[in-house]
Design a protein around this motif. Structure first.
Motif, short mmCIF file in Angstrom:
data_model
loop_
_atom_site.label_atom_id
_atom_site.label_comp_id
_atom_site.label_asym_id
_atom_site.label_seq_id
_atom_site.Cartn_x
_atom_site.Cartn_y
_atom_site.Cartn_z
N LEU A 91 54.04 102.91 6.82
CA LEU A 91 52.74 103.30 6.29
C LEU A 91 52.80 103.15 4.78
O LEU A 91 53.73 103.66 4.14
N THR A 92 51.84 102.47 4.21
CA THR A 92 51.77 102.37 2.75
C THR A 92 50.35 102.65 2.30
O THR A 92 49.39 102.07 2.82
N PHE A 93 50.21 103.58 1.36
CA PHE A 93 48.91 104.00 0.85
C PHE A 93 48.86 103.74 -0.64
O PHE A 93 49.70 104.24 -1.39
N ASP A 94 47.88 102.94 -1.08
CA ASP A 94 47.72 102.61 -2.50
C ASP A 94 46.69 103.54 -3.14
O ASP A 94 45.54 103.59 -2.69
N PHE A 95 47.11 104.23 -4.19
CA PHE A 95 46.22 105.15 -4.89
C PHE A 95 46.03 104.72 -6.34
O PHE A 95 47.01 104.52 -7.06
N LEU A 105 44.51 114.21 -14.02
CA LEU A 105 44.86 113.00 -13.28
C LEU A 105 44.86 113.28 -11.79
O LEU A 105 45.36 114.33 -11.34
N THR A 106 44.30 112.35 -11.04
CA THR A 106 44.22 112.52 -9.58
C THR A 106 44.30 111.15 -8.91
O THR A 106 43.87 110.15 -9.48
N PRO A 107 44.84 111.09 -7.70
CA PRO A 107 44.88 109.81 -6.98
C PRO A 107 43.60 109.57 -6.19
O PRO A 107 43.01 110.51 -5.67
N MET A 108 43.19 108.31 -6.12
CA MET A 108 42.08 107.90 -5.26
C MET A 108 42.53 106.72 -4.42
O MET A 108 43.02 105.72 -4.95
N LEU A 109 42.34 106.83 -3.11
CA LEU A 109 42.80 105.80 -2.19
C LEU A 109 42.06 104.49 -2.41
O LEU A 109 40.83 104.46 -2.42
N PHE A 274 40.35 112.65 -2.05
CA PHE A 274 41.21 111.58 -2.53
C PHE A 274 40.79 110.20 -2.02
O PHE A 274 41.48 109.21 -2.23
N VAL A 275 39.65 110.14 -1.32
CA VAL A 275 39.17 108.87 -0.73
C VAL A 275 37.75 108.62 -1.20
O VAL A 275 36.86 109.47 -0.99
N PRO A 276 37.47 107.48 -1.83
CA PRO A 276 36.10 107.20 -2.25
C PRO A 276 35.19 106.97 -1.05
O PRO A 276 35.64 106.53 0.00
N GLU A 277 33.92 107.30 -1.21
CA GLU A 277 32.93 107.08 -0.15
C GLU A 277 33.02 105.63 0.32
O GLU A 277 32.91 104.69 -0.47
N VAL A 331 36.08 102.98 -7.92
CA VAL A 331 37.02 103.95 -8.47
C VAL A 331 37.26 103.59 -9.93
O VAL A 331 37.50 102.43 -10.26
N SER A 332 37.18 104.58 -10.79
CA SER A 332 37.38 104.35 -12.22
C SER A 332 38.81 104.73 -12.59
O SER A 332 39.16 105.91 -12.64
N TYR A 333 39.62 103.71 -12.79
CA TYR A 333 41.01 103.94 -13.16
C TYR A 333 41.10 104.51 -14.58
O TYR A 333 40.38 104.07 -15.49
N GLU A 334 41.98 105.44 -14.76
CA GLU A 334 42.24 106.00 -16.09
C GLU A 334 43.42 105.23 -16.71
O GLU A 334 44.48 105.10 -16.07
#
Length: 395
Positions: A91-95, A105-109, A274-277, A331-334
Protein backbone atom coordinates in the motif's frame (compact mmCIF):
# COMPACT_ATOMS: atom_id res chain seq x y z
CA UNK A 1 10.40 21.31 8.40
CA UNK A 2 12.26 20.88 11.69
CA UNK A 3 13.85 24.35 11.69
CA UNK A 4 17.02 23.54 13.64
CA UNK A 5 17.83 20.49 11.48
CA UNK A 6 16.98 22.35 8.26
CA UNK A 7 19.18 25.32 9.10
CA UNK A 8 22.09 23.06 10.08
CA UNK A 9 21.77 20.95 6.93
CA UNK A 10 21.61 23.97 4.62
CA UNK A 11 24.53 25.64 6.36
CA UNK A 12 26.75 22.57 6.00
CA UNK A 13 25.61 21.66 2.46
CA UNK A 14 28.08 21.93 -0.42
CA UNK A 15 27.90 20.91 -4.07
CA UNK A 16 30.95 18.70 -3.47
CA UNK A 17 29.10 16.78 -0.75
CA UNK A 18 26.10 16.36 -3.05
CA UNK A 19 28.23 15.09 -5.93
CA UNK A 20 29.96 12.64 -3.60
CA UNK A 21 26.52 11.52 -2.37
CA UNK A 22 25.33 10.85 -5.95
CA UNK A 23 28.52 8.94 -6.77
CA UNK A 24 28.10 6.77 -3.68
CA UNK A 25 24.43 6.21 -4.47
CA UNK A 26 25.34 4.87 -7.91
CA UNK A 27 28.45 2.96 -6.80
CA UNK A 28 28.18 -0.68 -7.77
CA UNK A 29 25.09 0.04 -9.86
CA UNK A 30 24.82 2.56 -12.75
CA UNK A 31 23.79 6.12 -13.53
CA UNK A 32 20.39 6.85 -12.02
CA UNK A 33 18.12 8.23 -14.79
CA UNK A 34 15.86 10.23 -12.47
CA UNK A 35 16.77 13.26 -10.39
CA UNK A 36 17.62 12.72 -6.74
CA UNK A 37 17.16 15.82 -4.61
CA UNK A 38 19.93 17.58 -2.72
CA UNK A 39 18.27 17.03 0.63
CA UNK A 40 16.07 14.72 2.65
CA UNK A 41 12.97 16.12 4.37
CA UNK A 42 12.98 16.53 8.14
CA UNK A 43 9.45 15.71 9.31
CA UNK A 44 8.36 16.95 12.76
CA UNK A 45 6.56 14.59 15.11
CA UNK A 46 3.20 16.39 14.82
CA UNK A 47 3.18 16.00 11.03
CA UNK A 48 4.37 12.39 11.28
CA UNK A 49 1.44 11.58 13.56
CA UNK A 50 -0.99 13.15 11.08
CA UNK A 51 0.53 11.12 8.22
CA UNK A 52 0.13 7.93 10.26
CA UNK A 53 -3.46 8.81 11.22
CA UNK A 54 -4.35 9.55 7.58
CA UNK A 55 -2.94 6.20 6.48
CA UNK A 56 -4.90 4.36 9.17
CA UNK A 57 -8.15 5.95 7.97
CA UNK A 58 -7.52 4.73 4.42
CA UNK A 59 -6.60 1.24 5.57
CA UNK A 60 -9.85 1.08 7.56
CA UNK A 61 -11.76 1.48 4.27
CA UNK A 62 -9.62 -1.12 2.47
CA UNK A 63 -10.26 -3.65 5.24
CA UNK A 64 -14.05 -3.23 5.05
CA UNK A 65 -15.79 -6.53 4.16
CA UNK A 66 -17.47 -4.87 1.15
CA UNK A 67 -14.32 -3.24 -0.27
CA UNK A 68 -14.08 -5.64 -3.22
CA UNK A 69 -17.74 -5.05 -4.01
CA UNK A 70 -17.21 -1.26 -3.87
CA UNK A 71 -14.24 -1.42 -6.24
CA UNK A 72 -15.26 -4.18 -8.64
CA UNK A 73 -15.93 -1.70 -11.45
CA UNK A 74 -12.41 -0.30 -11.08
CA UNK A 75 -10.90 -3.26 -12.93
CA UNK A 76 -11.15 -2.91 -16.73
CA UNK A 77 -12.95 -5.96 -18.11
CA UNK A 78 -10.12 -6.68 -20.55
CA UNK A 79 -7.46 -6.53 -17.82
CA UNK A 80 -9.02 -8.73 -15.14
CA UNK A 81 -6.53 -11.32 -13.88
CA UNK A 82 -7.89 -14.58 -12.37
CA UNK A 83 -7.05 -16.10 -8.97
CA UNK A 84 -7.14 -12.84 -7.04
CA UNK A 85 -6.14 -13.12 -3.38
CA UNK A 86 -7.82 -11.52 -0.37
CA UNK A 87 -5.43 -8.61 0.20
CA UNK A 88 -2.80 -6.47 -1.48
CA UNK A 89 0.82 -6.91 -0.36
CA UNK A 90 1.75 -3.25 -0.84
CA UNK A 91 0.00 0.00 0.00
CA UNK A 92 1.41 3.40 -0.90
CA UNK A 93 -0.34 6.68 -0.09
CA UNK A 94 0.94 9.99 -1.51
CA UNK A 95 0.26 13.06 0.62
CA UNK A 96 0.87 16.65 -0.40
CA UNK A 97 2.15 18.76 2.48
CA UNK A 98 -0.24 21.68 2.95
CA UNK A 99 -1.38 24.15 5.61
CA UNK A 100 -4.70 23.78 7.40
CA UNK A 101 -7.03 26.57 8.54
CA UNK A 102 -4.93 26.97 11.70
CA UNK A 103 -1.74 27.50 9.73
CA UNK A 104 -0.34 24.11 10.73
CA UNK A 105 1.27 21.65 8.31
CA UNK A 106 -1.07 18.83 7.35
CA UNK A 107 -1.10 16.00 4.79
CA UNK A 108 -3.65 15.84 1.97
CA UNK A 109 -4.08 12.66 -0.04
CA UNK A 110 -3.09 13.03 -3.69
CA UNK A 111 -2.80 9.46 -4.93
CA UNK A 112 -2.92 5.90 -3.63
CA UNK A 113 -1.71 2.57 -4.98
CA UNK A 114 -2.09 -1.10 -4.17
CA UNK A 115 1.16 -1.59 -6.04
CA UNK A 116 4.85 -1.66 -5.07
CA UNK A 117 7.08 1.37 -5.06
CA UNK A 118 10.84 1.72 -4.47
CA UNK A 119 10.89 -0.56 -1.42
CA UNK A 120 14.53 -1.51 -1.95
CA UNK A 121 15.99 1.75 -3.21
CA UNK A 122 14.56 3.90 -0.40
CA UNK A 123 16.64 2.03 2.20
CA UNK A 124 19.75 2.49 0.07
CA UNK A 125 18.93 6.17 -0.47
CA UNK A 126 18.36 6.90 3.21
CA UNK A 127 21.52 5.07 4.28
CA UNK A 128 23.53 7.00 1.68
CA UNK A 129 22.17 10.31 2.99
CA UNK A 130 23.21 9.21 6.48
CA UNK A 131 26.74 8.29 5.39
CA UNK A 132 27.35 11.43 3.31
CA UNK A 133 25.61 14.09 5.40
CA UNK A 134 25.48 14.62 9.13
CA UNK A 135 21.91 13.43 9.77
CA UNK A 136 20.87 13.94 13.37
CA UNK A 137 20.13 10.85 15.47
CA UNK A 138 16.80 12.34 16.62
CA UNK A 139 15.21 11.49 13.26
CA UNK A 140 14.69 8.17 11.49
CA UNK A 141 13.44 7.12 8.07
CA UNK A 142 11.82 4.06 9.66
CA UNK A 143 8.66 4.86 11.71
CA UNK A 144 7.06 3.01 14.59
CA UNK A 145 10.09 1.16 15.97
CA UNK A 146 10.98 -0.47 12.65
CA UNK A 147 14.70 -0.92 11.89
CA UNK A 148 16.62 -2.19 8.87
CA UNK A 149 16.88 -5.82 10.03
CA UNK A 150 13.14 -6.02 10.84
CA UNK A 151 12.32 -4.31 7.56
CA UNK A 152 14.34 -6.74 5.43
CA UNK A 153 12.83 -9.73 7.24
CA UNK A 154 9.31 -8.45 6.57
CA UNK A 155 10.16 -7.53 2.97
CA UNK A 156 11.44 -11.09 2.42
CA UNK A 157 8.29 -12.56 3.95
CA UNK A 158 6.09 -10.46 1.67
CA UNK A 159 8.00 -10.99 -1.58
CA UNK A 160 9.34 -14.53 -1.21
CA UNK A 161 6.62 -16.07 0.95
CA UNK A 162 7.11 -19.80 1.50
CA UNK A 163 9.33 -20.25 -1.56
CA UNK A 164 13.05 -20.20 -2.28
CA UNK A 165 14.54 -16.96 -3.66
CA UNK A 166 15.35 -18.55 -7.04
CA UNK A 167 11.65 -19.43 -7.44
CA UNK A 168 10.67 -15.75 -7.17
CA UNK A 169 11.36 -12.95 -9.67
CA UNK A 170 10.91 -9.22 -10.03
CA UNK A 171 9.15 -8.86 -13.39
CA UNK A 172 8.65 -5.97 -15.76
CA UNK A 173 8.40 -5.73 -19.54
CA UNK A 174 12.05 -4.80 -20.03
CA UNK A 175 13.10 -4.91 -16.41
CA UNK A 176 16.78 -3.98 -16.71
CA UNK A 177 16.04 -0.89 -18.81
CA UNK A 178 13.26 0.61 -16.69
CA UNK A 179 13.87 4.03 -15.11
CA UNK A 180 13.48 2.39 -11.72
CA UNK A 181 15.86 -0.51 -12.52
CA UNK A 182 18.16 0.51 -9.67
CA UNK A 183 15.36 -0.48 -7.27
CA UNK A 184 15.28 -3.92 -8.91
CA UNK A 185 19.03 -4.34 -8.41
CA UNK A 186 18.95 -3.14 -4.80
CA UNK A 187 16.03 -5.49 -4.11
CA UNK A 188 17.83 -8.40 -5.75
CA UNK A 189 20.87 -7.75 -3.54
CA UNK A 190 18.65 -7.45 -0.47
CA UNK A 191 16.40 -10.48 -1.06
CA UNK A 192 18.27 -12.72 -3.51
CA UNK A 193 15.40 -12.95 -6.01
CA UNK A 194 15.74 -12.96 -9.81
CA UNK A 195 15.16 -10.01 -12.13
CA UNK A 196 13.31 -11.13 -15.27
CA UNK A 197 11.98 -9.34 -18.31
CA UNK A 198 8.60 -10.56 -19.51
CA UNK A 199 10.17 -12.34 -22.48
CA UNK A 200 12.48 -14.30 -20.13
CA UNK A 201 9.44 -16.18 -18.83
CA UNK A 202 7.88 -19.05 -20.79
CA UNK A 203 4.62 -20.90 -20.19
CA UNK A 204 4.47 -24.70 -20.27
CA UNK A 205 0.95 -25.90 -19.64
CA UNK A 206 -0.19 -23.75 -16.71
CA UNK A 207 3.28 -23.37 -15.20
CA UNK A 208 5.87 -20.64 -15.79
CA UNK A 209 9.60 -21.21 -16.26
CA UNK A 210 12.80 -19.29 -16.87
CA UNK A 211 16.14 -20.66 -18.02
CA UNK A 212 19.45 -20.40 -16.18
CA UNK A 213 22.69 -22.22 -17.09
CA UNK A 214 20.76 -24.38 -19.53
CA UNK A 215 18.24 -25.51 -16.89
CA UNK A 216 14.54 -24.72 -16.71
CA UNK A 217 13.49 -23.37 -13.31
CA UNK A 218 9.85 -23.07 -12.31
CA UNK A 219 8.77 -19.56 -11.37
CA UNK A 220 6.34 -19.86 -8.47
CA UNK A 221 5.88 -16.25 -7.36
CA UNK A 222 6.10 -12.97 -9.30
CA UNK A 223 7.00 -9.66 -7.66
CA UNK A 224 5.02 -7.78 -10.25
CA UNK A 225 6.24 -4.38 -11.47
CA UNK A 226 4.42 -4.52 -14.82
CA UNK A 227 1.76 -1.81 -15.08
CA UNK A 228 -0.93 -2.88 -17.53
CA UNK A 229 -1.85 0.71 -18.40
CA UNK A 230 1.60 1.08 -19.95
CA UNK A 231 1.18 -1.91 -22.29
CA UNK A 232 -2.55 -1.63 -23.05
CA UNK A 233 -1.87 -0.73 -26.69
CA UNK A 234 0.77 -3.40 -27.21
CA UNK A 235 -0.57 -6.75 -26.03
CA UNK A 236 1.58 -8.52 -28.63
CA UNK A 237 4.36 -8.44 -26.02
CA UNK A 238 2.63 -11.38 -24.32
CA UNK A 239 2.98 -13.66 -27.37
CA UNK A 240 6.59 -14.56 -26.65
CA UNK A 241 5.98 -15.12 -22.96
CA UNK A 242 2.64 -15.52 -21.19
CA UNK A 243 -0.55 -13.53 -20.81
CA UNK A 244 -1.23 -12.61 -17.15
CA UNK A 245 -4.97 -12.78 -17.86
CA UNK A 246 -4.77 -16.55 -18.44
CA UNK A 247 -5.33 -19.12 -15.69
CA UNK A 248 -1.75 -19.90 -14.69
CA UNK A 249 -0.17 -21.53 -11.65
CA UNK A 250 1.75 -18.66 -10.10
CA UNK A 251 1.43 -16.44 -7.03
CA UNK A 252 1.35 -12.69 -7.54
CA UNK A 253 2.97 -10.11 -5.27
CA UNK A 254 0.83 -8.15 -5.48
CA UNK A 255 -2.02 -9.49 -7.59
CA UNK A 256 -2.53 -7.14 -10.59
CA UNK A 257 -6.21 -6.48 -9.79
CA UNK A 258 -5.19 -4.57 -6.67
CA UNK A 259 -3.48 -1.93 -8.83
CA UNK A 260 -6.96 -0.86 -9.94
CA UNK A 261 -8.87 -1.44 -6.71
CA UNK A 262 -6.57 0.81 -4.67
CA UNK A 263 -6.12 3.83 -6.89
CA UNK A 264 -7.78 7.13 -7.80
CA UNK A 265 -10.95 5.03 -8.07
CA UNK A 266 -10.97 4.54 -4.29
CA UNK A 267 -10.78 8.23 -3.36
CA UNK A 268 -14.50 9.13 -3.77
CA UNK A 269 -15.29 6.55 -1.07
CA UNK A 270 -13.08 8.30 1.49
CA UNK A 271 -14.47 10.93 3.85
CA UNK A 272 -11.60 12.46 5.80
CA UNK A 273 -10.04 15.80 6.61
CA UNK A 274 -6.91 14.38 4.96
CA UNK A 275 -8.66 13.67 1.62
CA UNK A 276 -9.76 16.40 -0.80
CA UNK A 277 -13.35 16.30 -2.06
CA UNK A 278 -13.34 13.76 -4.91
CA UNK A 279 -16.26 12.66 -7.08
CA UNK A 280 -16.73 10.40 -10.09
CA UNK A 281 -17.39 12.68 -13.04
CA UNK A 282 -20.46 10.71 -14.19
CA UNK A 283 -22.07 11.23 -10.75
CA UNK A 284 -21.84 15.02 -10.79
CA UNK A 285 -25.27 16.51 -11.49
CA UNK A 286 -24.17 20.16 -11.53
CA UNK A 287 -20.75 21.34 -12.70
CA UNK A 288 -19.15 23.52 -9.99
CA UNK A 289 -19.02 27.23 -10.82
CA UNK A 290 -15.52 27.52 -9.31
CA UNK A 291 -13.75 25.06 -11.61
CA UNK A 292 -10.48 26.92 -11.02
CA UNK A 293 -10.44 25.12 -7.66
CA UNK A 294 -10.64 21.63 -9.20
CA UNK A 295 -8.45 19.24 -11.15
CA UNK A 296 -9.70 16.61 -13.60
CA UNK A 297 -8.00 13.21 -13.53
CA UNK A 298 -8.41 10.07 -15.65
CA UNK A 299 -8.81 6.94 -13.55
CA UNK A 300 -6.62 4.84 -15.80
CA UNK A 301 -3.34 6.67 -16.24
CA UNK A 302 0.09 6.61 -14.68
CA UNK A 303 2.55 9.23 -13.37
CA UNK A 304 0.19 12.17 -13.82
CA UNK A 305 -0.46 11.61 -17.53
CA UNK A 306 -3.72 13.08 -18.84
CA UNK A 307 -4.41 15.25 -15.79
CA UNK A 308 -6.14 18.57 -16.59
CA UNK A 309 -5.07 21.24 -14.11
CA UNK A 310 -6.86 24.29 -15.54
CA UNK A 311 -10.33 22.76 -15.91
CA UNK A 312 -13.04 24.34 -18.06
CA UNK A 313 -16.68 23.35 -18.51
CA UNK A 314 -15.84 22.39 -22.09
CA UNK A 315 -13.15 19.97 -20.84
CA UNK A 316 -15.82 18.21 -18.81
CA UNK A 317 -18.54 18.11 -21.48
CA UNK A 318 -16.06 16.86 -24.10
CA UNK A 319 -15.11 13.77 -22.12
CA UNK A 320 -16.79 10.75 -23.80
CA UNK A 321 -16.34 8.37 -20.82
CA UNK A 322 -17.05 10.37 -17.63
CA UNK A 323 -17.31 7.13 -15.62
CA UNK A 324 -13.53 6.84 -16.07
CA UNK A 325 -12.70 10.28 -14.64
CA UNK A 326 -12.76 11.99 -11.27
CA UNK A 327 -13.16 15.67 -10.42
CA UNK A 328 -11.07 16.54 -7.40
CA UNK A 329 -10.73 19.73 -5.39
CA UNK A 330 -7.26 21.17 -5.85
CA UNK A 331 -4.73 20.82 -3.09
CA UNK A 332 -2.57 23.82 -2.30
CA UNK A 333 0.92 22.66 -1.48
CA UNK A 334 2.83 24.68 1.08
CA UNK A 335 6.46 25.43 0.08
CA UNK A 336 7.48 24.11 3.50
CA UNK A 337 11.00 22.86 2.77
CA UNK A 338 13.47 25.71 2.82
CA UNK A 339 16.19 25.48 0.18
CA UNK A 340 19.03 28.03 -0.14
CA UNK A 341 16.92 29.82 -2.74
CA UNK A 342 13.44 29.65 -1.21
CA UNK A 343 10.60 27.34 -0.28
CA UNK A 344 10.03 24.02 -2.05
CA UNK A 345 6.82 21.96 -2.17
CA UNK A 346 6.86 18.43 -0.79
CA UNK A 347 4.99 15.17 -1.13
CA UNK A 348 5.39 12.21 1.22
CA UNK A 349 4.59 8.63 0.17
CA UNK A 350 3.83 6.42 3.15
CA UNK A 351 4.72 2.83 2.26
CA UNK A 352 3.23 -0.28 3.85
CA UNK A 353 4.00 -4.00 3.61
CA UNK A 354 1.19 -6.51 4.13
CA UNK A 355 2.32 -10.10 4.58
CA UNK A 356 -0.13 -12.91 3.88
CA UNK A 357 -2.45 -13.46 6.84
CA UNK A 358 -1.03 -10.52 8.81
CA UNK A 359 -1.85 -6.84 9.29
CA UNK A 360 -0.45 -4.05 7.07
CA UNK A 361 2.65 -2.41 8.57
CA UNK A 362 3.92 1.10 7.87
CA UNK A 363 7.56 0.52 7.04
CA UNK A 364 9.27 3.31 5.14
CA UNK A 365 8.59 6.41 3.07
CA UNK A 366 9.45 8.12 -0.17
CA UNK A 367 9.45 11.88 -0.64
CA UNK A 368 9.48 14.21 -3.62
CA UNK A 369 10.36 17.87 -3.83
CA UNK A 370 8.96 20.17 -6.48
CA UNK A 371 9.01 23.74 -7.74
CA UNK A 372 6.90 22.96 -10.81
CA UNK A 373 3.12 22.91 -11.30
CA UNK A 374 3.03 19.21 -10.47
CA UNK A 375 5.10 16.88 -8.35
CA UNK A 376 7.10 14.55 -10.55
CA UNK A 377 10.42 14.44 -12.32
CA UNK A 378 9.13 15.44 -15.75
CA UNK A 379 7.66 18.67 -14.33
CA UNK A 380 10.85 19.73 -12.52
CA UNK A 381 13.60 19.12 -15.05
CA UNK A 382 15.02 22.65 -14.94
CA UNK A 383 15.20 23.17 -11.17
CA UNK A 384 17.58 22.26 -8.37
CA UNK A 385 16.62 21.11 -4.86
CA UNK A 386 13.86 19.01 -6.44
CA UNK A 387 13.41 15.32 -7.16
CA UNK A 388 13.17 12.04 -5.31
CA UNK A 389 14.26 11.86 -1.69
CA UNK A 390 13.28 10.42 1.69
CA UNK A 391 11.76 11.74 4.90
CA UNK A 392 13.61 11.53 8.21
CA UNK A 393 10.92 11.63 10.88
CA UNK A 394 11.24 12.98 14.39
CA UNK A 395 11.16 10.12 16.92
Amino acid sequence: MIPALREKYNREFTIEKYENFLAKLEEGYFDIPFRVAETPIFIPKALKEKLIAAGEEIIKLIKQPNFKELTQKSIPANWTVPNENDQPHFLTFDFGICKDENGELTPMLIEMQGFPSLYGFQVHLANTFKSCFNIDASVNYFPNGMDEAKYIDLFKKVVIGKHQPHEVAIMDVDALNQKTAIDFYVTQKMLGVKILALEDIKKVGKKLFYEEDGKKIQLKRIYNRLIFDEVANNTTIFKNSFDPREDIEVEWVTHPNWFYRISKYTMPFLNSKFVPETRFLNQIETIPTDLENYVLKPLFSFAGMGVIIEVTEKDITNIPDPENWILQRKVSYEPAVQSPSGGVKAEIRMMYLWADGEEPKLCINLARLSRGKMIGVRYNADFDWVGGTVGFMEE
